[in-house]
Design an enzyme around this catalytic site. Structure first.
Site, PDB file in Angstrom:
ATOM      1  N   LYS A   2       0.832  -1.212   0.000  1.00 14.44           N
ATOM      2  CA  LYS A   2       0.000   0.000   0.000  1.00 14.44           C
ATOM      3  C   LYS A   2       0.867   1.263   0.000  1.00 14.44           C
ATOM      4  CE  LYS A   2      -4.013  -2.120   2.266  1.00 14.44           C
ATOM      5  NZ  LYS A   2      -5.008  -1.974   3.381  1.00 14.44           N
TER       6      LYS A   2
ATOM      7  N   TYR B  82     -12.563  -1.641  -3.694  1.00 11.24           N
ATOM      8  CA  TYR B  82     -13.053  -1.846  -2.327  1.00 11.24           C
ATOM      9  C   TYR B  82     -14.577  -1.693  -2.235  1.00 11.24           C
ATOM     10  CZ  TYR B  82      -8.406  -2.059  -0.144  1.00 11.24           C
ATOM     11  OH  TYR B  82      -7.142  -2.439   0.261  1.00 11.24           O
TER      12      TYR B  82
ATOM     13  N   PHE C 135     -15.292   3.835   7.099  1.00  8.62           N
ATOM     14  CA  PHE C 135     -13.919   4.165   6.696  1.00  8.62           C
ATOM     15  C   PHE C 135     -13.711   4.132   5.185  1.00  8.62           C
ATOM     16  CE2 PHE C 135     -13.973  -0.413   7.841  1.00  8.62           C
ATOM     17  CZ  PHE C 135     -13.541  -0.984   6.643  1.00  8.62           C
TER      18      PHE C 135
ATOM     19  N   ARG D 281      -2.219 -14.177   3.929  1.00  7.77           N
ATOM     20  CA  ARG D 281      -2.952 -13.500   5.010  1.00  7.77           C
ATOM     21  C   ARG D 281      -2.227 -13.710   6.348  1.00  7.77           C
ATOM     22  NH1 ARG D 281      -7.243  -9.928   3.916  1.00  7.77           N
ATOM     23  NH2 ARG D 281      -7.529 -10.184   6.143  1.00  7.77           N
TER      24      ARG D 281
ATOM     25  N   THR E  14      -5.634  -7.109  10.414  1.00 15.66           N
ATOM     26  CA  THR E  14      -5.893  -5.794   9.835  1.00 15.66           C
ATOM     27  C   THR E  14      -5.298  -4.679  10.687  1.00 15.66           C
ATOM     28  OG1 THR E  14      -7.963  -6.670   8.949  1.00 15.66           O
ATOM     29  CG2 THR E  14      -7.718  -4.269   8.979  1.00 15.66           C
TER      30      THR E  14
ATOM     31  N   ARG F 146       2.542  -6.612   8.659  1.00 15.96           N
ATOM     32  CA  ARG F 146       1.875  -5.476   9.312  1.00 15.96           C
ATOM     33  C   ARG F 146       2.521  -5.158  10.655  1.00 15.96           C
ATOM     34  NH1 ARG F 146      -4.265  -7.062   7.226  1.00 15.96           N
ATOM     35  NH2 ARG F 146      -4.309  -5.566   5.498  1.00 15.96           N
TER      36      ARG F 146
ATOM     37  N   ASN G 290      -1.897   0.075   7.027  1.00 10.36           N
ATOM     38  CA  ASN G 290      -1.444  -1.258   7.433  1.00 10.36           C
ATOM     39  C   ASN G 290      -0.598  -1.968   6.368  1.00 10.36           C
ATOM     40  OD1 ASN G 290      -3.490  -1.787   5.677  1.00 10.36           O
ATOM     41  ND2 ASN G 290      -4.806  -2.829   7.152  1.00 10.36           N
TER      42      ASN G 290
ATOM     43  N   HIS H  53      -2.148  -5.423   1.378  1.00  7.72           N
ATOM     44  CA  HIS H  53      -3.469  -6.022   1.122  1.00  7.72           C
ATOM     45  C   HIS H  53      -3.280  -7.454   0.678  1.00  7.72           C
ATOM     46  CE1 HIS H  53      -7.503  -6.645  -0.598  1.00  7.72           C
ATOM     47  NE2 HIS H  53      -6.867  -7.257  -1.576  1.00  7.72           N
TER      48      HIS H  53
ATOM     49  N   GLU I 195      -9.822  -9.978  -7.958  1.00  4.69           N
ATOM     50  CA  GLU I 195      -8.768  -8.987  -7.689  1.00  4.69           C
ATOM     51  C   GLU I 195      -7.544  -9.148  -8.588  1.00  4.69           C
ATOM     52  OE1 GLU I 195      -9.835  -8.014  -3.014  1.00  4.69           O
ATOM     53  OE2 GLU I 195      -7.992  -9.115  -3.462  1.00  4.69           O
TER      54      GLU I 195
HETATM   55  P1  IDP Z   1      -8.004  -6.537   5.409  1.00  6.52           P
HETATM   56  O1  IDP Z   1      -7.178  -5.581   4.597  1.00  6.52           O
HETATM   57  O2  IDP Z   1      -7.232  -7.103   6.559  1.00  6.52           O
HETATM   58  O3  IDP Z   1      -8.651  -7.590   4.558  1.00  6.52           O
HETATM   59  P2  IDP Z   1     -10.621  -5.265   5.584  1.00  6.52           P
HETATM   60  O4  IDP Z   1     -11.566  -5.445   6.718  1.00  6.52           O
HETATM   61  O5  IDP Z   1     -10.944  -5.962   4.290  1.00  6.52           O
HETATM   62  O6  IDP Z   1      -9.165  -5.685   6.097  1.00  6.52           O
HETATM   63  O7  IDP Z   1     -10.504  -3.709   5.328  1.00  6.52           O
HETATM   64  C1  IDP Z   1      -9.886  -3.216   4.159  1.00  6.52           C
HETATM   65  C2  IDP Z   1      -8.967  -2.087   4.543  1.00  6.52           C
HETATM   66  O8  IDP Z   1      -9.735  -1.006   5.060  1.00  6.52           O
HETATM   67  C3  IDP Z   1      -7.965  -2.397   5.665  1.00  6.52           C
HETATM   68  O9  IDP Z   1      -6.816  -3.090   5.209  1.00  6.52           O
HETATM   69  C4  IDP Z   1      -7.646  -1.016   6.180  1.00  6.52           C
HETATM   70  O10 IDP Z   1      -6.705  -0.330   5.336  1.00  6.52           O
HETATM   71  C5  IDP Z   1      -8.995  -0.332   6.081  1.00  6.52           C
HETATM   72  N1  IDP Z   1      -9.755  -0.450   7.349  1.00  6.52           N
HETATM   73  C6  IDP Z   1     -10.329  -1.557   7.850  1.00  6.52           C
HETATM   74  N2  IDP Z   1     -10.944  -1.329   9.013  1.00  6.52           N
HETATM   75  C7  IDP Z   1     -10.737  -0.018   9.270  1.00  6.52           C
HETATM   76  C8  IDP Z   1     -11.139   0.839  10.344  1.00  6.52           C
HETATM   77  O11 IDP Z   1     -11.800   0.433  11.303  1.00  6.52           O
HETATM   78  N3  IDP Z   1     -10.747   2.141  10.255  1.00  6.52           N
HETATM   79  C9  IDP Z   1     -10.009   2.633   9.190  1.00  6.52           C
HETATM   80  N4  IDP Z   1      -9.629   1.852   8.157  1.00  6.52           N
HETATM   81  C10 IDP Z   1      -9.976   0.542   8.203  1.00  6.52           C
HETATM   82 MG    MG Z   2     -10.106  -7.423   3.113  1.00  8.06          MG
END
Ligand code: IDP
Ligand code: MG
Length: 139
Positions: A11, A51, A59, A87, A93, A104, A114, A117, A128
């Site tokens: 990212k 997304y 968010f 993963r 996350t 991460r 973070n 992805h 994707e």
């Molecule tokens: P992942 O990347 O671990 O699969 P997801 O729940 O799919 O997590 O969320 C996608 C992305 O959205 C996360 O990687 C992060 O950058 C962002 N994100 C997720 N939850 C939050 C939050 O609670 N606040 C702000 N950004 C978030």
């Molecule tokens: Mg995700």
């Protein structure tokens, strides 16, 4: 055990921090094979499409702005159970809850910034991967 392919992204936060090389080294040390790799930058509308599953989340706007804020590195990773393997290597996350041996944990800052992805399921990877790579770019 199934040989799978999954989409990985470094990212904008991690690219800007100069962490791309170290992250690629972790991926290769874990035994995942990089079968496609490209630095690119996506527009906000492309981030919104990528997304779309999160569009009702609070968010979403912040996430799409972040993902289009600078260059990213897109890759396709291949290996046994590659989706879960990547993963697990990424970590949870929320970077503040990620272990020291995860990407991460080492390179992420928070739940939003973070570093990486990864596709979360075979059906997700199937959408994707072609989002970033035409079939002829997959080794
Ligand atoms: P992942 O990347 O671990 O699969 P997801 O729940 O799919 O997590 O969320 C996608 C992305 O959205 C996360 O990687 C992060 O950058 C962002 N994100 C997720 N939850 C939050 C939050 O609670 N606040 C702000 N950004 C978030
Ligand atoms: Mg995700």
């Amino acid at each position: 055990m199934t040989v799978q392919r999954t989409l990985g992204l470094v990212k904008p936060d991690a690219v800007a921090a100069g962490s791309t090389g170290a992250i690629l080294a972790m991926i290769q040390a874990a035994g995942l094979k990089i079968v496609a790799l490209r630095m690119t930058r996506i527009a906000a509308v492309e981030a919104e499409a990528f997304y779309a599953v999160h569009k009702e989340r609070g968010f979403y706007g912040e996430l799409c702005a972040f993902m289009s804020s600078g260059p990213i590195v897109a890759m396709v990773l291949e290996g046994p159970d590659a989706i879960v393997a990547w993963r697990n290597l990424m970590g949870p996350t929320d970077s503040t809850k990620a272990g020291p041996d995860t990407v991460r944990g080492r390179y992420g800052a928070s739940v939003s910034l973070n570093a990486v992805h990864g596709s979360d399921a075979p059906e997700t990877a199937a959408v994707e991967i072609p989002f970033f790579f035409p079939a002829r770019e997959l080794i």
